[in-house]
Scaffold this motif. Sequence first.
Motif, PDB file in Angstrom:
ATOM      1  N   LEU A   1       0.679  -5.238 -20.298  1.00  0.00           N
ATOM      2  CA  LEU A   1       0.177  -3.904 -20.603  1.00  0.00           C
ATOM      3  C   LEU A   1      -0.851  -3.929 -21.720  1.00  0.00           C
ATOM      4  O   LEU A   1      -1.967  -3.460 -21.583  1.00  0.00           O
TER       5      LEU A   1
ATOM      6  N   MET B   1       2.507  -7.018 -11.384  1.00  0.00           N
ATOM      7  CA  MET B   1       1.786  -6.017 -10.609  1.00  0.00           C
ATOM      8  C   MET B   1       2.291  -4.616 -10.891  1.00  0.00           C
ATOM      9  O   MET B   1       1.522  -3.672 -11.017  1.00  0.00           O
ATOM     10  N   PHE B   2       3.617  -4.485 -11.027  1.00  0.00           N
ATOM     11  CA  PHE B   2       4.147  -3.156 -11.305  1.00  0.00           C
ATOM     12  C   PHE B   2       3.844  -2.727 -12.741  1.00  0.00           C
ATOM     13  O   PHE B   2       3.677  -1.541 -13.014  1.00  0.00           O
ATOM     14  N   SER B   3       3.743  -3.683 -13.657  1.00  0.00           N
ATOM     15  CA  SER B   3       3.302  -3.334 -15.012  1.00  0.00           C
ATOM     16  C   SER B   3       1.881  -2.816 -14.974  1.00  0.00           C
ATOM     17  O   SER B   3       1.544  -1.814 -15.625  1.00  0.00           O
ATOM     18  N   ALA B   4       1.029  -3.503 -14.187  1.00  0.00           N
ATOM     19  CA  ALA B   4      -0.366  -3.072 -14.078  1.00  0.00           C
ATOM     20  C   ALA B   4      -0.428  -1.680 -13.472  1.00  0.00           C
ATOM     21  O   ALA B   4      -1.184  -0.813 -13.930  1.00  0.00           O
ATOM     22  N   LEU B   5       0.402  -1.450 -12.451  1.00  0.00           N
ATOM     23  CA  LEU B   5       0.435  -0.145 -11.800  1.00  0.00           C
ATOM     24  C   LEU B   5       0.773   0.944 -12.814  1.00  0.00           C
ATOM     25  O   LEU B   5       0.122   1.995 -12.872  1.00  0.00           O
ATOM     26  N   VAL B   6       1.793   0.661 -13.631  1.00  0.00           N
ATOM     27  CA  VAL B   6       2.193   1.636 -14.649  1.00  0.00           C
ATOM     28  C   VAL B   6       1.036   1.907 -15.602  1.00  0.00           C
ATOM     29  O   VAL B   6       0.757   3.057 -15.957  1.00  0.00           O
ATOM     30  N   PHE B   7       0.338   0.836 -15.991  1.00  0.00           N
ATOM     31  CA  PHE B   7      -0.784   1.031 -16.922  1.00  0.00           C
ATOM     32  C   PHE B   7      -1.781   2.036 -16.367  1.00  0.00           C
ATOM     33  O   PHE B   7      -2.188   2.979 -17.044  1.00  0.00           O
ATOM     34  N   PHE B   8      -2.179   1.831 -15.102  1.00  0.00           N
ATOM     35  CA  PHE B   8      -3.229   2.696 -14.569  1.00  0.00           C
ATOM     36  C   PHE B   8      -2.702   4.083 -14.206  1.00  0.00           C
ATOM     37  O   PHE B   8      -3.436   5.053 -14.268  1.00  0.00           O
ATOM     38  N   LEU B   9      -1.404   4.174 -13.851  1.00  0.00           N
ATOM     39  CA  LEU B   9      -0.837   5.500 -13.599  1.00  0.00           C
ATOM     40  C   LEU B   9      -0.739   6.298 -14.895  1.00  0.00           C
ATOM     41  O   LEU B   9      -0.934   7.503 -14.912  1.00  0.00           O
ATOM     42  N   PHE B  10      -0.435   5.609 -15.981  1.00  0.00           N
ATOM     43  CA  PHE B  10      -0.241   6.289 -17.264  1.00  0.00           C
ATOM     44  C   PHE B  10      -1.532   6.333 -18.091  1.00  0.00           C
ATOM     45  O   PHE B  10      -1.492   6.685 -19.260  1.00  0.00           O
TER      46      PHE B  10
ATOM     47  N   MET C   1      -2.286   8.936 -20.623  1.00  0.00           N
ATOM     48  CA  MET C   1      -1.441   8.908 -21.825  1.00  0.00           C
ATOM     49  C   MET C   1      -1.874   7.827 -22.801  1.00  0.00           C
ATOM     50  O   MET C   1      -1.516   7.842 -23.971  1.00  0.00           O
ATOM     51  N   LEU C   2      -2.611   6.855 -22.287  1.00  0.00           N
ATOM     52  CA  LEU C   2      -2.990   5.722 -23.129  1.00  0.00           C
ATOM     53  C   LEU C   2      -4.390   5.905 -23.717  1.00  0.00           C
ATOM     54  O   LEU C   2      -4.917   5.013 -24.353  1.00  0.00           O
TER      55      LEU C   2
END
Lengths: 592, 106
Positions: A389, A463-472, A475-476
């Motif tokens: 992340l 991959m799911f960490s990356a997904l979370v990054f771009f979904l959130f 917020m970032l």
Amino acid sequence: MTELPPSLLLFAGALITMLLRGRARNIFLVALPVYAFWHISQLSFGEGPKLDFLPTFDALEPLRVDKLSKAFGYIFTLNAAVAFLFAFYVKKAFQHVWALIYIGAALGVIFSGDLITLYVYWEVMAISSAFVIIARNTLRAKQAAFRYVMVHIFGGLLLLAGIVMTVSSSGSIAFDAFDYADANLGTWLILSGFLVNAAAPLFSAWLSDAYPEASVTGGLILSAYTTKTAVYTLLRGFPGWEPLMVIGCVMAVFGIMYALLENDMRRILAYSIINQVGFMVCAAGIGTKMAIAGAVAHAFCHIIYKSLLWMSAGAVLYRTGKSRCTELGGLYKTMPWTLLFGGIGALAISAVPLTSGFTSKTIIIAATEYKELFWVWLILELASAGVFLHAGIKFPYFVFFNKDRGMRPKEAPKTMLWAMGILSFLCIYLGVRPQALYDILPYPVDYQAYTVSHLVTQMQLLMFSALVFFLFLPMLKRTATISLDTDWFYRKGGQAFYRVMDKSLNGINTAVADLIAVRYTAWLGRFFRTAPAEILGGLLVPYWMVLGLGSYAIAERKEKLILRAKRGAFPIGITACLAVMMLAIIYLVALA
Amino acid sequence: MRDKNMDEQKKEFDWFDRPSSRRLLWRLLWGACALSVVAEFFVHRHPHFGIDGIFGFYALLGFIGCSAMILFAKMLGKWVKRGEDYYGDNIEDDVIPEDIDDGNHD
């Protein structure tokens, strides 16, 4: 020659650097660590020549060579060579001289076999690294260096106190593994001293405060040595000390949280160091052969990819003069090579397969699995995801992509690109052929990173960490803010302390000055002028009354007496009488 | 660098700025996530703790863990974030650090 401690090579190099000029100096700076690397490879295992110290102590042992010290020696010199190649553009010698002393002292710690030698090198490291920070020559850098050196002096004092206690109770100055079962105040203090340099919780703020204030090359060099030297001392002195597992886990998560909040790209990388060192500290706490070997492998690879990340951030800072995410973005258009190399570093730190992180960090995680440490394992896996992340995606995304801010800087200079290219190659080489690294580890590693199952699980995690990054991503969004860290206590605390001391001590000072110098002395003067006569007059009043004098006459006589006393003009008889009375009083007081 | 002529500006590499590229990258990301989960059907796993034997455990860990960390960091941010001049040292120094490129050397 083969018995020469490597630190002395670099100290001598620091002197020579001062004499050299221009290109010759820059070439020398690259060649020296390469030579030191070769020198370390030629050192034979065992103890070198000993130096007699004080009569009651054992001899000092400035050169203890084993696989553990050699592994750190290799990476320290290798990293130095590439860092100086990156720093080829620097025209002034000042920071390089201090950097060489700093790196030399780090090597000194690595190869010292006794606590006294270690302590001396430890302090040289603290002081020389402060000068590396000061070398940027900005007010912020100077202030940060001041805070930095204060924290390290504090850590050094903890270490010194611990060494004194340990040596006086055990009688030995040898630096070997301390037994957790025999932990005492002395060993705890030594551990605390080491942990200050490892940027352990509560003592980590010096790192994120000072490193990002150093120059482009200063920050790069600093990022490798202080914390990794501390990791070495923990692996050497405190393997299997269980509290280190907790400390390491806290560091791993703490680093992620703050890196996520941070706006300054070099501060993101600084917090990321804390996160990564957390893995190594945790491994020291696990203490199994696999964990120790894993920590060394991780330290080795970490120095390479973290330097690579600092280099890419440094190249951006060098070309744009900016380091805040809120002011950067869109640089992929004109700095593609810097992006490529920085990206490789980012993938490596995230332990993406085919990079060195995948073949090193995962050894530590496997060690937790073998020892069935569920919580430690879970937190380290979580922290691995978090690394992707904050360092793997956030850093390159906000610097090179995100919003185009209209900046069109030139690509980094060639020497910088060469340096980054070499480290990128190493990141991938060690990811594909880790055996070269496994061979120099202190313990043989029976570990295979490349199993199909491991590849699948790792890719799921990433991959799911990356997904979370771009979904959130909303917020970032970066804000132009700083985040309070434990340095608040000594930065604000220091100011508050100053104010309290100013008010209280200076207040007392003024009050006392007023009381003593103004009031008391005046009162004393009045007292000595008039008091004897007043007292005498008071005593004489009953006598005069007995004589039958009227009140008017008494008042007149009293006034006369006081006047005489003020002028000091008594008839001799009265003076003698007063003297006798005084003697009588003293006599009575003495009797009582 | 703003004095570049129009032709050169047109040639500039801006692939990542294009909406079509962004859509493609999003699809690739979702695809990679799906692929990593599907791949687990064909893998024999060796769980150490039991819980990590659950199907898609690492995907869940990555997703839930990272979401939790971002939310937690966000909350932490409310507490610890301050303006840049909180310590009164957000100064633009007179001294230009020599390690910033002044355009005179390459």
